[in-house]
Write an enzyme that holds these catalytic residues in place. Sequence first.
Site, PDB file in Angstrom:
ATOM      1  N   MET A 256      -4.672   3.416   2.451  1.00 20.97           N
ATOM      2  CA  MET A 256      -3.644   4.446   2.388  1.00 20.97           C
ATOM      3  C   MET A 256      -3.264   4.926   3.781  1.00 20.97           C
ATOM      4  SD  MET A 256      -1.661   6.233   0.580  1.00 20.97           S
ATOM      5  CE  MET A 256      -0.519   7.358   1.360  1.00 20.97           C
ATOM      6  N   HIS A 290      -0.526  -3.340   7.961  1.00 16.96           N
ATOM      7  CA  HIS A 290       0.352  -2.721   6.963  1.00 16.96           C
ATOM      8  C   HIS A 290       0.274  -1.195   7.055  1.00 16.96           C
ATOM      9  CE1 HIS A 290       2.319  -2.588   2.917  1.00 16.96           C
ATOM     10  NE2 HIS A 290       1.637  -1.454   2.828  1.00 16.96           N
ATOM     11  N   GLU A 291      -0.927  -0.670   7.013  1.00 13.74           N
ATOM     12  CA  GLU A 291      -1.067   0.798   7.018  1.00 13.74           C
ATOM     13  C   GLU A 291      -0.588   1.368   8.344  1.00 13.74           C
ATOM     14  OE1 GLU A 291      -1.475   1.766   4.125  1.00 13.74           O
ATOM     15  OE2 GLU A 291      -2.404  -0.040   3.299  1.00 13.74           O
TER      16      GLU A 291
HETATM   17  N1  PHE Z   1       0.622   3.299  -0.013  1.00 16.32           N
HETATM   18  C1  PHE Z   1      -0.518   2.437  -0.039  1.00 16.32           C
HETATM   19  C2  PHE Z   1      -0.107   1.180   0.695  1.00 16.32           C
HETATM   20  O1  PHE Z   1       0.764   0.482   0.405  1.00 16.32           O
HETATM   21  C3  PHE Z   1      -0.985   2.037  -1.370  1.00 16.32           C
HETATM   22  C4  PHE Z   1      -1.550   3.127  -2.213  1.00 16.32           C
HETATM   23  C5  PHE Z   1      -0.801   3.674  -3.219  1.00 16.32           C
HETATM   24  C6  PHE Z   1      -2.822   3.573  -2.003  1.00 16.32           C
HETATM   25  C7  PHE Z   1      -1.305   4.669  -4.008  1.00 16.32           C
HETATM   26  C8  PHE Z   1      -3.347   4.562  -2.799  1.00 16.32           C
HETATM   27  C9  PHE Z   1      -2.582   5.094  -3.827  1.00 16.32           C
HETATM   28  O2  PHE Z   1      -0.531   0.800   1.641  1.00 16.32           O
HETATM   29 ZN    ZN Z   2       2.101   0.164   1.757  1.00 21.10          ZN
END
Ligand code: PHE
Ligand code: ZN
Length: 850
Positions: A256, A290-291
């Site tokens: 996340m 990505h993050e």
């Molecule tokens: N937004 C995060 C990602 O794509 C994914 C995610 C969504 C993590 C919901 C936790 C809860 O990298």
């Molecule tokens: Zn993402």
Amino acid sequence: MRDATPTTIYLSDYTPFGFLVDSVHLTFDLSEHATRVTSRIAFRPNPQATDKTFFLHGENIKLIHALIDGAPVTPAVKENGLTASVPNAPFIWEAEVEIDPGNNTALEGLYMSNGMYCTQCEAEGFRKITYYPDRPDVMSTFTVRINGDLPVLLSNGNPTAKGDGWAEWTDPWPKPAYLFALVAGELIAHPGQFTTRSGRDVELNLWVRPGDEGKCAFGMEALKRSIKWDEDVYGREYDLDVFNIVAVDDFNMGAMENKGLNIFNSSAVLASPETSTDANFERIEAIIAHEYFHNWTGNRITCRDWFQLCLKEGLTVFRDAQFTSDMRSAPVKRIHDVIDLRARQFPEDNGPLSHPVRPESFQEINNFYTATVYEKGAEVIGMLKTLVGDEAYSKALDLYFERHDGQACTIENWLKVFEDTTGRDLTQFKRWYSQSGTPRVTVEDDWADGIYTLTLSQSTPPTPGQTDKQPQVIPVAVGLLGPNGDEVRGTEVLELTGERQRFSFEDLAAKPVPSILRGFSAPVILEHNRSNTERAFLLAHDTDPFNRWEAGRALAQNTLLRMITQDEAPDAQYLDGLLAVLRDADLDPAYRALMLGLPTQSELAAALHEQGETPDPMAIWRAVETLRQATAQHMQDLLPRLQSEALVDGPYSPDAEQAGKRALGSAALALTTRLDGGAMAAEVYAKADNMTLQLSALSCLLRAGKGQAELAAFYDQWHHDRLVLDKWFGLQASLAAPDDAPRIARALTEHPDFNWKNPNRFRALLGGLAMNHAGFHHASGQSYALLADWLIRLDPVNPQTTARMCTAFQIWKRYDADRQDLIRAQLTRVAETPNLSRDTTEMVSRILGT
Ligand code: PHE
Ligand code: ZN
């Protein structure tokens, strides 16, 4: 408390919130079962909004007291939030609430993992921490004070003050609440440092539990490479003094992107050669990137509402794929991504869960973190880049960052920057965001008077809620090969916009062989009835590496389908063509390893279904076994040479070159095992000094029905390591012979190490079973029943992970009536479970089509 009547939310109902938030101050007094959260929020009326209802989301929280401008108020508290009457002028809202992180097993909001406090707020988890307008278009700066007797206390932004038992953090960048994060625990930092291109010193830390210090180095290096890459390629610089990553064992997803404080599933960041495979290293590198990339595509520019999820996810997946292509091999990455798209997105897009890249309604947004939003969302961006060209893409992105920094945006905003920089009208292109289903593109060709004509047609089958499909803009990259294999026309992008369109190539000396959809230029199913001779020709000569691989794939699929439906023998053109490619030592070992891959059994089932046949999982399994055996025999003489080519010099490194060699070695070992009964695999296992070799040798043995001693030894060696133990569970469930799979999986659910509340462990075992195609679809229905039992058990504990695992059943309509009855009975049993979560209720009813 559950929501008894699920409500559907529509994109078309969007209205802005009635208030703007100027600042948020939060104080956390941490306590396992009674954490107090005090909030102080500066609101003011939003001049853009007509509806001035003051509604704050809040779930599973106990309101202690509330104040408006210092005066006590008694808001109307409901199950999902509260309302209060407020001044028509700026005001300060203050509230104190109590929450119970120690009993939060859903892993959403503030929860505990191994004694560590951590948060997960995307998409709608912040409302489980305090009362707040928990929607992404409400952005504010946050100041957070944490009081707690744990040594490490972290939140977003920069550290601004600390003392004994407390710390304060300030995030100067306005953000939506879903990017909020807090971590507190006994953690050890693996430190790093980065100086940005404008000279800002950034302190980097990767925080882990004691014992995991040895698994941090790779993640830290990947982070530095990501930061550098985003500067070099997108001109994006990091914007805080610190960047923290924390590894947690209990996490629903991969990771996340919380501002300045990324939280990672430990499986997505911790790595060492002894415990992680090459594939793990590559995945970790991609997720870290990505993050990190979300800092601009997601955080600085965020989403107006959750229907726009692909705005940040499609773009960020596209960016991390570019990163991986630059770090490793671009063709190999592209092939991996297409394999993944076909394995996960195509079944979704061609079944009951099909939805547009930008959905138009949902009940539970957590159910829309899908392969369609992420992976098809990234494909759509790839097509846009192909259509406008690299230079225009860069200009459009520069404008996107310049125009929308600090805003919560929509797909309309995104497409507009492309229209404004290129002058193109993207109205038709936009259908990629609104129309669900995988387009089929069919090919006819014609040759006369030196003119070669391709006629391309498109159509998309109906999907849930969408019967009439309009033609889409499909970029079809095409090259032409002459009779001797030379390229007579380099790659050209044809724009298929109508239902049926002709494209001519003039002045050709001989009828060419077309190479169509090069690089997989669009996420479509290409229906091209061509001879195996032509496919074998492309396998030998195509100058486009993706399509060369694709030709081998098509040959393999074609022979497998004929083996299944017509009882034919393995096709010699496939075996000979493969042998020739594998012999070519000039080709990258990673690429040759991919050539040895076969379509998955699930893909074969889908292809049979597409042809109007009813797939028989056992017949598919047997055909794959037969083809594997035939391939091994056909390649017998080459296998020792492939093994020696796969040897690496020097110490283990997870880089693309070494990983590619090991991939080739593993593929060759799998074939060798079919000839020597596992003698060499046992030897490799005994000598393996890294997880890649250990696991590939063990897999070979298990597939051959051997390896029980090695399996036990593996457990003894690794049972203390949670991530490696996940592999032990997953391998047994996914590789068990079809008739053994239900029994083996059930026995594993009774194993003392089956900590089913841990999402990684649950997924390893039950997801592993679902991946075992013939074992999962065992005619007894025992595997279906086992999965349903566990979905019912997990749902009250962790609805999100339960709902995700329901997708194992999404393909049920492909199979025979008996299997459909068995699956329907299990899905109905899940659906009728009392108090089923909103997440699982929505998934099961969509899968059932009710
Ligand atoms: N937004 C995060 C990602 O794509 C994914 C995610 C969504 C993590 C919901 C936790 C809860 O990298
Ligand atoms: Zn993402």
